[in-house]
Design a protein around this motif. Structure first.
Motif, mmCIF file in Angstrom:
data_model
loop_
_atom_site.group_PDB
_atom_site.id
_atom_site.type_symbol
_atom_site.label_atom_id
_atom_site.label_comp_id
_atom_site.label_asym_id
_atom_site.label_seq_id
_atom_site.Cartn_x
_atom_site.Cartn_y
_atom_site.Cartn_z
ATOM 1 N N GLU A 235 38.946 37.546 38.105
ATOM 2 C CA GLU A 235 37.581 37.187 37.737
ATOM 3 C C GLU A 235 37.271 35.754 38.160
ATOM 4 O O GLU A 235 36.162 35.455 38.603
ATOM 5 N N GLU A 236 38.255 34.864 38.060
ATOM 6 C CA GLU A 236 38.050 33.484 38.505
ATOM 7 C C GLU A 236 37.766 33.435 40.002
ATOM 8 O O GLU A 236 36.907 32.680 40.455
ATOM 9 N N THR A 239 34.290 34.715 40.643
ATOM 10 C CA THR A 239 33.333 33.710 40.182
ATOM 11 C C THR A 239 33.165 32.610 41.220
ATOM 12 O O THR A 239 32.036 32.182 41.518
ATOM 13 N N ASN A 255 25.331 31.315 39.379
ATOM 14 C CA ASN A 255 26.429 31.193 38.430
ATOM 15 C C ASN A 255 25.934 30.929 37.008
ATOM 16 O O ASN A 255 26.671 31.166 36.043
ATOM 17 N N ARG A 258 26.141 33.958 34.624
ATOM 18 C CA ARG A 258 27.439 34.592 34.379
ATOM 19 C C ARG A 258 27.562 35.094 32.938
ATOM 20 O O ARG A 258 28.124 36.158 32.681
ATOM 21 N N CYS A 259 27.049 34.314 31.989
ATOM 22 C CA CYS A 259 27.213 34.661 30.574
ATOM 23 C C CYS A 259 25.944 35.225 29.935
ATOM 24 O O CYS A 259 25.990 35.752 28.829
ATOM 25 N N GLN A 269 21.766 38.650 34.376
ATOM 26 C CA GLN A 269 23.223 38.634 34.292
ATOM 27 C C GLN A 269 23.783 39.779 35.126
ATOM 28 O O GLN A 269 24.805 39.642 35.792
ATOM 29 N N TYR A 272 24.197 38.860 38.730
ATOM 30 C CA TYR A 272 25.396 38.064 39.011
ATOM 31 C C TYR A 272 26.598 38.964 39.254
ATOM 32 O O TYR A 272 27.345 38.777 40.227
ATOM 33 N N TYR A 273 26.778 39.966 38.396
ATOM 34 C CA TYR A 273 27.945 40.840 38.548
ATOM 35 C C TYR A 273 27.768 41.851 39.677
ATOM 36 O O TYR A 273 28.742 42.320 40.255
ATOM 37 N N GLN A 276 28.959 39.781 42.555
ATOM 38 C CA GLN A 276 30.422 39.759 42.507
ATOM 39 C C GLN A 276 31.008 41.059 43.048
ATOM 40 O O GLN A 276 32.006 41.053 43.773
ATOM 41 N N GLY A 424 31.456 36.364 30.408
ATOM 42 C CA GLY A 424 32.341 36.232 31.561
ATOM 43 C C GLY A 424 33.765 36.654 31.299
ATOM 44 O O GLY A 424 34.658 36.371 32.116
#
Length: 740
Positions: A235-236, A239, A255, A258-259, A269, A272-273, A276, A424
């Protein structure tokens, strides 16, 4: 402060309410994200009117203003003149020729002009004299080095992973060289994007495109010696990639979603994913790209190296063995009998239980290197120290590793299902999402669900002239690089909380011109530096400043201070020591003991920073210096070199005492000042103070000294001063450190 004040009393009452409100906001945001991941109508409602913000609208080429002025020689001038006229402002006078050639040479290649280049330009009275200089500099191989310094700041390039171990990335430098070469060849920016996002997919068989995917691994990566959670680590990585893609190409702080849904921009949100997820089917990998001939040659050289290394390694082991055996025996005698028995049992005859016990015993009795050294006699410690010196001498001859791409490529398996993550946290999944781009930009754009092809689709979308942000973001970076400030002063944030463009018509014209001219960076560079806007003086003017104190309308050029790397390169060139060689593995230069002590290691502290003894190698351009995230070189750090942890679109310009201390007292500056003085003697061919003074000024400042400066230098020498100190003083002048 009184704790019973009305303000304090009110805060004590409101605190629980505030905490509950914040909790409600977070939970509602998470709920909306979950809902938005599956309900398009809710997503559209969240985007709402915010989707009409200027940055999310397609670029429409504006007509160049119809301006009646002899000052206007390019469309850029017309847009600037129109904006200035609206505020009853006028542009500044043109800069003189000496300052101009110094400015353009530093801006395009990051080096000062030579006296011969200055003289040739000053004496050339042809109408296109300046354009000839521009074309020469654009064709220089140092042009790519200059641009790479800017680009690598944005993508956070370094030669190590970061975090506590900060281990080497042996092959990462090939990406740095790829960037330099791409700008030198004026690779179309759309191709540049495609290679970095999906080079392995879109250009199979191309080593260059494979190396380009190193962009996706340019940021830091948390690789440590201890146990790490694979899900958290993965995940890092994702990100890092999503953040970089959003900032680098789109100029958006994706970014921040993310949360929770973005608090200011219409980015969910779930968006964002989804972004990713585009990269979820690929991972970092080192891929050998050596030819069979290169491999055969390397194996022969490597064999010879190992044969040189073995006698020294064996001697060190033999010297340490009796001490190590004794310490192990003493430690073993203190252990439980079962542990002793397991240790003494041959490895191939140990039971399953004994294998565990033997490992336990090993961890308790096997001595570390420092314990062994402490037990040695003084004579053996001296022998060992000499052997370690010899070891590092041999290690310095280790052959370069085989050509390998530090790449990001598709995995063999299909990508796992992606999810929106609560705060996250990969252990706390919410709604599933499919790969996509932010809906506000193009909700209908399709990204394949299959792993292969996702990055290709994203690359094609990013590199499309229909994308409202890609071209705008890049031309704004070019403008900021050449003029000192961006039309949008937040180059990584075109969102609501970023800066509004000072001249959106000019920005959109440049973006449309960029696309129509084949995404050529050199073409935009040439347009900017040949405009009358760029040719203006940087001199201040109180009347104009009263109207436009920040020079947002560009009534003058901005004075720019050299970056730490450019400053070091300029010092080396003026001193006659710069090695102009292009490309190759990163170079370590000598560092101060205090800096050396910052290097983290669990082993011995000798040989951690092997420096090539060849001074010409140490005098390479700063772009080629080994960039360790946790160890910063003092001169570069003092002049605001980024930390390579977060993206740096615009370097800060600080002023503090450490800059003067580094420029006056460092070993590097003292050495280069002496070399500069030695160069003056050679250039003048005989002892001649007048010649030395004149030559020093021409080399350092691109001009001859004024009568007052000549008199001051003469007085300095008459009082016992030496040439090296005069040279050091010249290298410390603002005129040397700043681009006019």
């Amino acid at each position: 402060m009184r704790t019973d004040s009305p303000t304090a009393t009110l805060c004590s009452i409101l605190s629980p309410i505030v905490r509950l409100s914040l909790r409600a906001i977070i939970l509602s945001g998470l709920a909306l994200a979950t809902l938005a991941a599956s309900e398009p109508d809710q997503e559209a409602k969240f985007i709402g009117a915010r989707g009409k913000y200027w940055a999310f609208q397609r670029v429409v080429r504006p007509a160049s203003p119809d301006v009646n002025s002899t000052w206007v020689r390019t469309p850029i001038d017309a847009f600037i003149w129109s904006a200035l006229s609206a505020k009853k402002l006028s542009p500044s006078e043109p800069v003189d020729r000496i300052r101009l050639i110094r400015r353009i040479t530093f801006d395009l290649i990051g080096l000062p002009p030579t006296p011969a280049e200055v003289d040739a330009f000053v004496q050339d009275r042809s109408p296109n004299a300046y354009e000839k200089v521009v074309d020469r500099l654009l064709a220089s191989p140092h042009y790519g080095e200059r641009w790479a310094l800017k680009w690598l700041d944005v993508v956070r390039y370094a030669d190590t992973n970061g975090f506590e171990l900060d281990a080497d990335r042996t092959h990462a430098w090939r990406y740095r060289d790829y960037v330099i070469d791409s700008f030198n060849r004026d690779k179309p920016y759309d191709r540049f994007i495609k290679e970095q996002i999906a080079g392995d997919e879109m250009f199979p068989g191309s080593h260059e495109a494979l190396i380009a995917t190193g962009y996706l691994r340019a940021g830091q990566e948390h690789l440590v010696a201890g146990n790490i959670d694979p899900e958290v680590s993965r995940e890092e990585v994702l990100t890092e990639i999503a953040t970089s893609v959003g900032q680098t190409y789109l100029g958006l702080t994706v970014n921040c979603a993310r949360c929770h849904n973005h608090k200011f921009d219409p980015i969910l949100q779930a968006d964002y994913y989804r972004l990713q997820a585009v990269f979820g089917g690929a991972s970092g990998k080192e891929i050998e790209i050596a030819t069979p001939e290169e491999k055969a040659a390397w194996e022969a050289v490597d064999k010879a190296y190992k044969e040189r290394l073995k006698p020294v390694s064996d001697a060190l082991e033999q010297l340490a063995k009796p001490y190590q055996d004794r310490i192990e025996a003493e430690g073993l005698a203190k252990l439980d009998s079962k542990l002793q028995e397991a240790w003494k049992t041959p490895k191939d005859k140990r039971t399953a239980e004994q294998k565990i016990l033997a490992e336990n015993a090993k961890s308790q009795v096997e001595p570390t290197w420092d314990v062994v050294v402490a037990a040695m006699t003084p004579e053996d410690r001296e022998k060992r120290a000499q052997l370690r010196v010899r070891l590092h001498e041999v290690e310095a001859t280790e052959p370069d590793p085989l050509p390998t791409a530090y790449a990001y490529v598709n995995a063999k398996e299909e990508a796992p299902q992606a999810y929106v993550l609560r705060m996250g946290d990969p252990k706390n999944r919410l709604a599933p999402v499919d790969p996509s781009v932010p809906r506000v930009l193009k909700a209908s754009y399709e990204i394949p669900k299959a792993s292969v092809g996702r990055r290709t689709a994203l690359a094609n979308w990013l590199a499309s002239g229909e994308n409202p942000l890609t071209a705008r973001v890049m031309v704004n970076r070019i403008w900021q690089f050449r003029t000192g400030t961006g039309i949008v002063r937040t180059p990584n944030d075109f969102g609501v909380m970023g800066d509004r463009p000072s001249n959106q018509a000019l920005l959109d014209w440049l973006a449309s011109e960029f696309v129509s001219q084949g995404w050529s960076v050199k073409n935009i560079d040439r347009l900017i530096v040949t405009s009358n806007v760029y040719l203006q003086s940087a001199a201040p003017d109180k009347d104009r400043e009263a109207i436009d104190p920040d020079d947002r309308l560009y009534w003058r050029m901005n004075r720019k201070r050299l970056e730490g790397e450019t400053l070091r390169d300029a010092v080396l060139l003026v001193a006659g020591n710069l090695n102009p060689k292009l490309g190759g593995r990163p170079v370590r230069i000598p560092i101060e003991p205090e800096v050396y002590n910052l290097i983290f290691t669990e082993h011995e502290r000798d040989g951690l920073w092997p420096v090539n003894p060849d001074k010409s190698v140490q005098n390479r351009r700063s772009i080629y210096l080994y960039d360790k995230r946790s160890v910063r070189l003092p001169l570069l750090t003092a002049f605001d070199q980024p930390d390579a942890i977060t993206s740096c679109p615009v370097r800060p310009v600080s002023t503090h005492p450490l800059q003067a201390l580094s420029m006056l007292n460092s070993d590097f500056m003292q050495e280069q000042a002496q070399a500069f003085a030695d160069r003056l003697v050679k250039e003048c061919r005989k002892p001649d103070r007048a010649c030395e003074i004149k030559t020093a000024w021409k080399l350092a400042l691109a001009r001859t000294p004024s009568p007052a400066e000549r008199a001051l230098a003469g007085k300095f020498f008459a009082g016992g001063g030496n040439a090296a100190d005069m040279c050091l003083a010249l290298l410390n002048r603002n005129e040397f450190v700043y681009v006019p």
